[in-house]
Design an enzyme around this catalytic site. Structure first.
Site, mmCIF file in Angstrom:
data_model
loop_
_atom_site.group_PDB
_atom_site.id
_atom_site.type_symbol
_atom_site.label_atom_id
_atom_site.label_comp_id
_atom_site.label_asym_id
_atom_site.label_seq_id
_atom_site.Cartn_x
_atom_site.Cartn_y
_atom_site.Cartn_z
ATOM 1 N N THR A 79 -8.802 9.473 8.279
ATOM 2 C CA THR A 79 -8.503 8.207 7.596
ATOM 3 C C THR A 79 -8.226 7.065 8.582
ATOM 4 O O THR A 79 -7.650 6.051 8.210
ATOM 5 C CB THR A 79 -7.271 8.378 6.683
ATOM 6 O OG1 THR A 79 -6.166 8.857 7.481
ATOM 7 C CG2 THR A 79 -7.551 9.372 5.572
ATOM 8 N N LYS A 85 0.842 -1.195 0.000
ATOM 9 C CA LYS A 85 0.000 0.000 0.000
ATOM 10 C C LYS A 85 0.879 1.247 0.000
ATOM 11 O O LYS A 85 1.604 1.493 0.954
ATOM 12 C CB LYS A 85 -0.924 -0.022 1.220
ATOM 13 C CG LYS A 85 -1.842 -1.250 1.242
ATOM 14 C CD LYS A 85 -2.746 -1.285 2.450
ATOM 15 C CE LYS A 85 -1.989 -1.437 3.743
ATOM 16 N NZ LYS A 85 -2.858 -1.720 4.900
ATOM 17 N N GLY A 135 -8.425 3.787 10.393
ATOM 18 C CA GLY A 135 -9.035 2.505 10.089
ATOM 19 C C GLY A 135 -8.916 2.056 8.643
ATOM 20 O O GLY A 135 -9.481 1.021 8.266
ATOM 21 N N THR A 136 -8.171 2.789 7.829
ATOM 22 C CA THR A 136 -8.102 2.420 6.407
ATOM 23 C C THR A 136 -7.511 1.029 6.190
ATOM 24 O O THR A 136 -8.007 0.253 5.369
ATOM 25 C CB THR A 136 -7.275 3.440 5.606
ATOM 26 O OG1 THR A 136 -6.032 3.672 6.285
ATOM 27 C CG2 THR A 136 -8.008 4.740 5.441
ATOM 28 N N GLY A 137 -6.437 0.697 6.916
ATOM 29 C CA GLY A 137 -5.794 -0.600 6.713
ATOM 30 C C GLY A 137 -6.685 -1.764 7.108
ATOM 31 O O GLY A 137 -6.809 -2.762 6.379
ATOM 32 N N CYS A 138 -7.331 -1.638 8.271
ATOM 33 C CA CYS A 138 -8.255 -2.682 8.734
ATOM 34 C C CYS A 138 -9.396 -2.848 7.747
ATOM 35 O O CYS A 138 -9.810 -3.963 7.402
ATOM 36 C CB CYS A 138 -8.835 -2.318 10.097
ATOM 37 S SG CYS A 138 -7.620 -1.931 11.363
#
Length: 271
Positions: A209, A178, A211-214
């Site tokens: 932003t 990412k 929590g984007t990875g989860c």
């Protein structure tokens, strides 16, 4: 969905975010938004809000194992997503459980929070490399996690290919690197070492932003559970997360979350 109306089932194995923007809470919201039944194995409890993580407490290994067996043995799963695993002991326990499950696994190798708070003990990194990543259908590290795992610091889009090769060396079938921390458009690289898929999205001027990875990892798991191929699942998940980032909202005094329900609140259907 089956004739009886049971949706695909997805299990998240991760930490709880008391602020609701990341972790188990983000995972279950994402799964609901994308039309799958979300289930959870909580590995750790955090005291967390828009300003950061004020405390984190691991659950005992026996509690994690009991949650996992309870869900998988009775209900079954079509995909599993892993997030915050905190310690080497928990990483190794979860890897042992995953090895016998026979479902696609999305590994989000969570190392630090959006605010820079550590969520994985340094002593657990080797267990992630040697025990967890080899079981991954897709591994989804961001650039900080790439640096933690491989020592490689990515500073340009051209280096994403090098980063992917370094992560794939640990054994996941696919690596999604990412590139959101790079300047310019939000570009990610998905590869299995043979084929490459470059995923680009506009960068929104929105600081909310959390929590984007989860959310991305859970969206990939949801699409895999619905029968998509890895490239299809990742492309659909990227579209969903891009919309969620665009709709992210202020919460508290710090960084707010992405909007997991953005498609629902705008009257459109899930990806």
């Amino acid at each position: 969905m089956s004739a009886l109306g049971t949706p695909p089932r997805v299990l998240t194995v991760a930490g709880s975010d008391s602020g609701g923007g990341a972790g188990i809470q983000a995972d279950l919201k994402t799964m609901l938004a994308l039309g799958v039944h979300g289930m959870s194995v909580i590995t750790a409890v955090t005291a967390q809000n828009s300003l950061g993580v004020q405390g984190a407490w691991e659950l005992p290994v026996e509690a994690v194992r009991a949650q996992y067996r309870s869900v998988v043995d009775d209900i079954g799963v079509q995909a599993v997503k892993t997030g915050m695993l905190a310690s080497a002991e928990l990483v190794e326990t979860v890897a042992e459980l995953l090895a016998d499950t026979g479902a696609p696994v999305v590994v989000d190798p969570v190392g630090v929070s959006k605010h820079g708070d550590p969520l994985l003990a340094a002593s657990a990194l080797d267990s992630v490399r040697t025990k967890l990543l080899p079981l991954a259908t897709v591994a989804t590290p961001n650039l900080d996690e790439v640096a933690q795992l491989t020592g490689l610091r990515v500073e340009s889009e051209e280096q994403l290919r090098e980063a992917a090769a370094a992560v794939l060396a640990y054994g996941p079938r696919w690596a999604l690197i990412k590139g959101g921390h790079l300047p310019g458009a939000a570009v990610d690289l998905l590869t299995d070492g043979h084929e490459e898929h470059w995923l680009r999205a506009p960068r929104y001027d929105n600081r909310h932003t959390h929590g984007t990875g989860c959310t991305l990892a859970s969206a990939i798991a949801a699409q895999l559970a619905k029968g998509s191929s890895v490239p299809e699942a990742v492309a659909a998940a990227k579209r969903y997360v891009t919309g969620a980032i665009a709709a992210g909202f202020a919460l508290g005094a710090g960084i707010g979350p992405v909007d997991h329900g953005w498609e629902l609140t705008r009257g459109t259907t899930g990806a």
